[in-house]
Write a protein that holds these residues in place. Structure first.
Motif, PDB file in Angstrom:
ATOM      1  N   ARG A 106       0.815  -1.222   0.000  1.00 19.84           N
ATOM      2  CA  ARG A 106       0.000   0.000   0.000  1.00 19.84           C
ATOM      3  C   ARG A 106       0.845   1.268   0.000  1.00 19.84           C
ATOM      4  N   ASN A 107       2.143   1.143   0.275  1.00 19.59           N
ATOM      5  CA  ASN A 107       3.040   2.299   0.220  1.00 19.59           C
ATOM      6  C   ASN A 107       3.379   2.712  -1.203  1.00 19.59           C
ATOM      7  N   PHE A 108       3.150   1.823  -2.147  1.00 14.91           N
ATOM      8  CA  PHE A 108       3.472   2.094  -3.541  1.00 14.91           C
ATOM      9  C   PHE A 108       2.413   2.973  -4.187  1.00 14.91           C
ATOM     10  N   SER A 109       2.856   3.749  -5.162  1.00 17.84           N
ATOM     11  CA  SER A 109       1.955   4.524  -5.998  1.00 17.84           C
ATOM     12  C   SER A 109       1.663   3.687  -7.243  1.00 17.84           C
ATOM     13  N   VAL A 110       0.428   3.206  -7.351  1.00 14.57           N
ATOM     14  CA  VAL A 110       0.054   2.339  -8.471  1.00 14.57           C
ATOM     15  C   VAL A 110      -0.068   3.179  -9.735  1.00 14.57           C
ATOM     16  N   LYS A 111       0.649   2.749 -10.771  1.00 14.12           N
ATOM     17  CA  LYS A 111       0.625   3.450 -12.058  1.00 14.12           C
ATOM     18  C   LYS A 111      -0.404   2.840 -13.008  1.00 14.12           C
ATOM     19  N   SER A 112      -0.518   1.506 -12.992  1.00 14.24           N
ATOM     20  CA  SER A 112      -1.522   0.850 -13.822  1.00 14.24           C
ATOM     21  C   SER A 112      -1.736  -0.583 -13.346  1.00 14.24           C
ATOM     22  N   ILE A 113      -2.885  -1.086 -13.701  1.00 15.48           N
ATOM     23  CA  ILE A 113      -3.250  -2.477 -13.440  1.00 15.48           C
ATOM     24  C   ILE A 113      -3.853  -3.000 -14.730  1.00 15.48           C
ATOM     25  N   ARG A 114      -3.357  -4.141 -15.172  1.00 14.03           N
ATOM     26  CA  ARG A 114      -3.897  -4.699 -16.415  1.00 14.03           C
ATOM     27  C   ARG A 114      -3.743  -6.206 -16.456  1.00 14.03           C
ATOM     28  N   LYS A 115      -4.499  -6.782 -17.358  1.00 12.58           N
ATOM     29  CA  LYS A 115      -4.383  -8.216 -17.595  1.00 12.58           C
ATOM     30  C   LYS A 115      -3.089  -8.480 -18.353  1.00 12.58           C
ATOM     31  N   THR A 116      -2.590  -9.684 -18.227  1.00 11.09           N
ATOM     32  CA  THR A 116      -1.450 -10.097 -19.022  1.00 11.09           C
ATOM     33  C   THR A 116      -1.938 -11.138 -20.020  1.00 11.09           C
ATOM     34  N   ASP A 117      -1.249 -11.225 -21.123  1.00 11.84           N
ATOM     35  CA  ASP A 117      -1.633 -12.224 -22.116  1.00 11.84           C
ATOM     36  C   ASP A 117      -0.384 -12.733 -22.834  1.00 11.84           C
ATOM     37  N   TYR A 118      -0.613 -13.497 -23.844  1.00 11.38           N
ATOM     38  CA  TYR A 118       0.468 -14.138 -24.589  1.00 11.38           C
ATOM     39  C   TYR A 118       1.461 -13.125 -25.145  1.00 11.38           C
ATOM     40  N   ARG A 119       0.974 -11.936 -25.509  1.00 14.92           N
ATOM     41  CA  ARG A 119       1.866 -10.899 -26.059  1.00 14.92           C
ATOM     42  C   ARG A 119       2.973 -10.511 -25.093  1.00 14.92           C
ATOM     43  N   ASP A 120       2.671 -10.513 -23.791  1.00 16.55           N
ATOM     44  CA  ASP A 120       3.711 -10.198 -22.804  1.00 16.55           C
ATOM     45  C   ASP A 120       4.808 -11.246 -22.836  1.00 16.55           C
TER      46      ASP A 120
END
Length: 137
Positions: A106-120
């Motif tokens: 919770r100390n972190f500043s979240v920049k983004s949240i997203r799904k991961t897929d085969y492209r990653d």
């Protein structure tokens, strides 16, 4: 410890052991200083591992703290982090915590949240490593 958290901890511990074993063979650049600098690639692999084990709905979180970036996976109930021990204040190799009960992330500043897929996997050139871990067919 509740049953789901215990199961996730066992599965995630198995994942980390397998990944550490395999990265010795593959010498992938994302893992040269593991766990440092390996959080995104590790989270991508972990997410696919969790899917293969029937744990769905996890996303990758990208965040910053004190000019350091970090990634982990989370769903609506749990945060799972297999590289948190790159930070001095964390000794555990695997963190599985209920959301809202975690006092470190919770100390972190979240920049983004997203799904991961085969492209990653493709973008990070993780296909051979993923196959060796039984994540890809």
């Amino acid at each position: 410890m509740d049953e789901i958290k215990m199961q996730l901890t066992l599965v995630t511990t198995d994942f980390r052991k397998l990944m550490v074993e395999k990265i010795k063979t593959f010498k992938h650049p994302e893992f040269i200083n593991f766990p440092s600098g390996s959080c995104f690639a590790s989270s991508v692999l972990l997410n696919h591992f969790l899917i293969n084990k029937g744990y769905l709905g996890f996303n990758i979180v990208f965040a910053n703290l004190n000019n350091k970036s970090h990634s982990w996976v989370q769903n609506d109930q749990f945060i799972i982090d297999v590289t948190a021990n790159q930070f001095d204040e964390i000794q555990e190799e695997v963190l599985v915590v209920r959301k809202g009960m975690d006092f470190w992330h919770r100390n972190f500043s979240v920049k983004s949240i997203r799904k991961t897929d085969y492209r990653d996997l493709v973008d990070l050139n993780l296909i051979p490593l993923g196959r060796s871990m039984g994540l890809l067919f």
